[in-house]
Design a protein around this motif. Sequence first.
Motif, PDB file in Angstrom:
ATOM      1  N   ALA A 392       0.844  -1.196   0.000  1.00 51.93           N
ATOM      2  CA  ALA A 392       0.000   0.000   0.000  1.00 51.93           C
ATOM      3  C   ALA A 392       0.881   1.248   0.000  1.00 51.93           C
ATOM      4  N   ALA A 393       1.946   1.196   0.805  1.00 50.14           N
ATOM      5  CA  ALA A 393       2.859   2.337   0.870  1.00 50.14           C
ATOM      6  C   ALA A 393       3.522   2.547  -0.488  1.00 50.14           C
ATOM      7  N   TYR A 394       3.871   1.440  -1.151  1.00 53.53           N
ATOM      8  CA  TYR A 394       4.491   1.534  -2.476  1.00 53.53           C
ATOM      9  C   TYR A 394       3.519   2.173  -3.472  1.00 53.53           C
ATOM     10  N   LEU A 396       1.209   4.189  -2.836  1.00 49.07           N
ATOM     11  CA  LEU A 396       1.018   5.613  -2.524  1.00 49.07           C
ATOM     12  C   LEU A 396       2.221   6.432  -2.967  1.00 49.07           C
TER      13      LEU A 396
END
Lengths: 487, 226
Positions: A392-394, A396
């Motif tokens: 998810a961080a990637y 974003l």
Amino acid sequence: MFKFFMILFLFSGFASAESLRWAADTESGAPYVFYDAESLVMTGFEFDLVQALSQKMNREPRFVQNAWDGLILGLNNNLYDVAINGIEITEDRKKSVYFSEPYYATHVKIITKQGDTRFKKLSDLPSFKIGTLGGALSERILRSEEGVKIVTYESEALAHQDLLLGRTDAIFLDAPIAKYYSEVDKRFQIVPTEIGAMTYGIAISKKNPELLKSVNRALSDLINSGELKTIYEKWGLWNAATASLFGDTTLNRLKPTSFDKYKSHLNNDRSWKDKFEIYQKVGPLFLKAAWQTIKISFLAMIVAVVLGLLIVGLRLYGPRPLQYLTTGFVELIRGTPLLLQLFFIFYALPGIGIEIPALWAAIMTLGINYSVQESEIYRSGLTNIHKNQIEAAYMLGLTKWQTFWSIQLPQAIKLCLGPMTTDFIALIKDSSLVSVITLVELTKTYSLLSSTYYEYFGFAILTATLYLLIGMPLVILSRKLEQKLIK
Amino acid sequence: MKIQKLNCFLGQNFALSDISFEAQPGEILSFVGRSGSGKSTLLRCLAGLEPYSVFQETKSTKLGFVFQSSNLFPHLNLEQNIGLALKKVQKKSDDEARVIVDEVLTKVRLQHCRHHFPQNMSGGEQQRGAIARALSLKPDVILYDEPTSALDPELVDEVYDIMLELKKTNIIQIVVTHDRRALGRISDQVGFIDQGRLQMLCAFQQMEPLLQQLSLDQRKYLELYV
């Protein structure tokens, strides 16, 4: 007041250029080197010997405390110039250090409970449980006697304690120790038979043949002038073996004043007032020792955290070769005892030219040892995070570093707080091991002072309380942080 | 958005072969298929989470992704979850970020959850929160990997309502799902993936006649949806 400063000074093991740095272990050290229970000033027949010796040599004696097992090691690492502590002259030891001419000759005695008549001579001992001090002649004699169940102690006081409790049937000790611990106590009796023969010598580093010569010269002066004999007489230790060693057949002339003084302080039924005075006296020493423990453990914690983060960083995100290297390092440190690591850093490294002062060696070793455990805690904290979150961080658009810093680390910290607190408390307790490298911290102070005053129970409670107080802020801090993070 | 002949190897096997499709702004594409068919892998390829090769593609790089679960970062509240990338990646000021957070929370009707942590929100709220977070970066495409399969049935509709509203903003939405209601309710096109191949792609209404082309086994599976 002056006396306190004296002791604080001695505890710090200070050394300077023109001094004669001498080492001994004062823990249950009577009559060799110990603290006088009344004044808490250092005393003992070897203490007197050192004073007389350094006067003859025109040098200033400086005391360095070290655990008995480490005395010879420290000598080779130039932590002090001489070791004087009932060290028996043996062929084995002669291989690693020089010995002065012998300054005392004695033998071993059997000690039993009062009224026990089972043991008259050495050959009575087999099949019984016999207590003795580790690394001494007494232990070697027992080993050569088949069938003896040997129990070795580090402290003569504890050996006596266990005999009273029935954990051993008899104990087997150097005659001077028997005199000062058994003869003075009605609950014990000494069997008259003299067993074995040994001589004590002053141990000197092989790098220092000049010192050996001057020590021998001074020693022979002290023997010829009768000064040494006077010391032994005062301590009630003049015996036939030493007389023949010195070629001095004159009889005992003096009253054993130092021995009598020692005896008079051995009052087992102390009044509350006496006890209060003792606690007043030892209070500052315990506090100083607690401060030493705090200093060592908290600095070691900082090392552990910083190094632990580095290790986990390399292990999880470093290039392949470094990953293997750090994994190997973790296994090596985790798989070997802390005590061995302490010995290695402090006593073995100087062999290849790396000399680290005791305090820093302690902080480093504890820090390194615990960094490995810390890194494992961090690793489980960091890898326990759901894969979706990293992705998810990637998605974003966060970089790897931003993901680590903003997503993984905060969650890992929360997961790690509990185990870290436990780990740090364990570190505080493990810091007691550093007494093997000349440092006097809380546990060592406990054993020193409890064997001086025979105050095992009260001092144990005092020491335990101090440990709890040292750990308390950590526990409170981690609770607070945890609550804040959970919210 | 146009994809032609997308291939993907995972390990030694073809996970996907020759997948081609096209989507117009505002469309919702649903992909169905059995577990292991490769439909999730397709989504992950489109997101750039798996390596793939393609003959030709026209695809915006502004993609949002909504996972089945554990979307929101548990240590941050909803506002922080949405604000994180705005500030760290897009370097927006606190004030600018707040305006955007307001806007997307209104879109998914979650203003009341602004300061809630994920564990204090319902599953539906969490998924809508994840959609809001994706929206905050103004994507052209949002990819959903089984967005409703971890939800209680009564919460599923609140997610679909939001997705239908987003159609109006011209965002392309691609959904991998097991939920049979999704096909009819929200999809403009339905794709059926089996054994790494796109076996069928059509509007939901046109599915029935096309079923005849499929094997019995595949038909049996798809008939569950119709």
